[in-house]
Design an enzyme around this catalytic site. Structure first.
Site, PDB file in Angstrom:
ATOM      1  N   CYS A   1       0.845  -1.205   0.000  1.00 36.65           N
ATOM      2  CA  CYS A   1       0.000   0.000   0.000  1.00 36.65           C
ATOM      3  C   CYS A   1       0.878   1.253   0.000  1.00 36.65           C
ATOM      4  O   CYS A   1       1.456   1.612   1.026  1.00 36.65           O
ATOM      5  CB  CYS A   1      -0.915  -0.032   1.218  1.00 36.65           C
ATOM      6  SG  CYS A   1      -1.795   1.501   1.553  1.00 36.65           S
TER       7      CYS A   1
ATOM      8  N   PRO B   1       0.129   4.554  -0.147  1.00 41.90           N
ATOM      9  CA  PRO B   1      -0.231   5.595   0.828  1.00 41.90           C
ATOM     10  C   PRO B   1       0.152   5.209   2.263  1.00 41.90           C
ATOM     11  O   PRO B   1       0.539   6.070   3.053  1.00 41.90           O
ATOM     12  CB  PRO B   1      -1.752   5.730   0.674  1.00 41.90           C
ATOM     13  CG  PRO B   1      -2.040   5.237  -0.705  1.00 41.90           C
ATOM     14  CD  PRO B   1      -1.031   4.153  -0.960  1.00 41.90           C
ATOM     15  N   CYS B   2       0.055   3.924   2.584  1.00 43.52           N
ATOM     16  CA  CYS B   2       0.452   3.463   3.925  1.00 43.52           C
ATOM     17  C   CYS B   2       1.949   3.686   4.126  1.00 43.52           C
ATOM     18  O   CYS B   2       2.376   4.193   5.179  1.00 43.52           O
ATOM     19  CB  CYS B   2       0.169   1.969   4.087  1.00 43.52           C
ATOM     20  SG  CYS B   2      -1.536   1.474   3.852  1.00 43.52           S
ATOM     21  N   ARG B   3       2.716   3.310   3.148  1.00 48.40           N
ATOM     22  CA  ARG B   3       4.173   3.420   3.250  1.00 48.40           C
ATOM     23  C   ARG B   3       4.593   4.887   3.332  1.00 48.40           C
ATOM     24  O   ARG B   3       5.540   5.223   4.046  1.00 48.40           O
ATOM     25  CB  ARG B   3       4.849   2.722   2.060  1.00 48.40           C
ATOM     26  CG  ARG B   3       4.508   1.234   1.905  1.00 48.40           C
ATOM     27  CD  ARG B   3       5.054   0.354   3.019  1.00 48.40           C
ATOM     28  NE  ARG B   3       6.479   0.339   3.087  1.00 48.40           N
ATOM     29  CZ  ARG B   3       7.276  -0.447   2.372  1.00 48.40           C
ATOM     30  NH1 ARG B   3       6.768  -1.315   1.520  1.00 48.40           N
ATOM     31  NH2 ARG B   3       8.583  -0.384   2.523  1.00 48.40           N
TER      32      ARG B   3
ATOM     33  N   ASN C   1       3.969   6.001   6.939  1.00 46.54           N
ATOM     34  CA  ASN C   1       4.785   5.379   7.991  1.00 46.54           C
ATOM     35  C   ASN C   1       5.807   6.319   8.625  1.00 46.54           C
ATOM     36  O   ASN C   1       5.975   6.289   9.848  1.00 46.54           O
ATOM     37  CB  ASN C   1       5.452   4.101   7.477  1.00 46.54           C
ATOM     38  CG  ASN C   1       4.501   2.922   7.504  1.00 46.54           C
ATOM     39  OD1 ASN C   1       3.471   2.940   8.182  1.00 46.54           O
ATOM     40  ND2 ASN C   1       4.837   1.884   6.762  1.00 46.54           N
TER      41      ASN C   1
END
Length: 186
Positions: free
Chosen positions: A84, A86-88, A91
């Site tokens: 993902c 956007p997740c990375r 982070n």
């Protein structure tokens, strides 16, 4: 149909349920009404102010971890996956928040929506992104039992839980996460 049109992200499930309950029993038997109450109850499980549903999943080493293990601390349950983007990208912001507030009673429980065949990618992402907090997954992808329990439909998604186990905020990203934690830990 009017109630159904109000079921956008962030709707008040408790208030909407009160309105739904005023409908006649004949209307409640219709397929649309049945889908409306299903959505209301799904969202109500994780609405701000509700006790966070407990779950257990295994960490990267195979050790079972329960959300309730974190009771007594503020905990961010962070749903994400190695694939993902956007997740990375989020982070590093989450890492800054963790580093700043972990000594004040803040924890993060990362829940990965990776699949079994992506276990190596999940572990690599944890290392590459320097995610030093607890990470769990059942490696079932979108069928992750915690994600289903929390009605996660997109990632990144997170829930901030207070020391008593109540959900106090949802979907805090970027500056919103930093601001909420600053408010809590002033």
């Amino acid at each position: 149909m009017l109630i159904n049109s109000t079921l956008k992200d962030g709707f008040d499930a408790i208030g909407t349920e009160k309105i739904y309950n005023t409908l006649s029993s004949d209307i409640k038997k219709t397929p649309l009404a049945e889908s409306v109450i299903k959505r209301i109850l799904e969202v109500k499980r994780t609405q701000v102010g509700i006790d966070a549903p407990d779950f257990t999943q295994k960490d990267a080493n195979g050790k079972p971890v329960k959300l309730s293990d974190f009771k007594g601390k503020y905990v961010l349950v962070d749903f994400w996956a190695s694939w993902c983007a956007p997740c990375r990208r989020e982070n590093p912001n989450v890492r800054v928040a963790y580093d700043k507030y972990k000594s004040k009673g803040f924890e993060i429980l990362g829940v990965s929506l990776d699949k079994e065949d992506a276990r190596a990618a999940w572990l690599k992402a944890i290392a590459d992104d320097k995610l030093t907090w607890t990470q769990v997954s059942d490696l079932k992808g979108w069928s992750n039992e915690a994600a289903v329990l929390y009605s996660v439909k997109a990632i990144p998604t997170n829930f901030l839980i207070d020391p008593q186990g109540k959900i106090i905020a949802k979907d805090l990203r970027g500056e919103n996460l930093q601001q909420k934690l600053k408010e809590i830990f002033k």
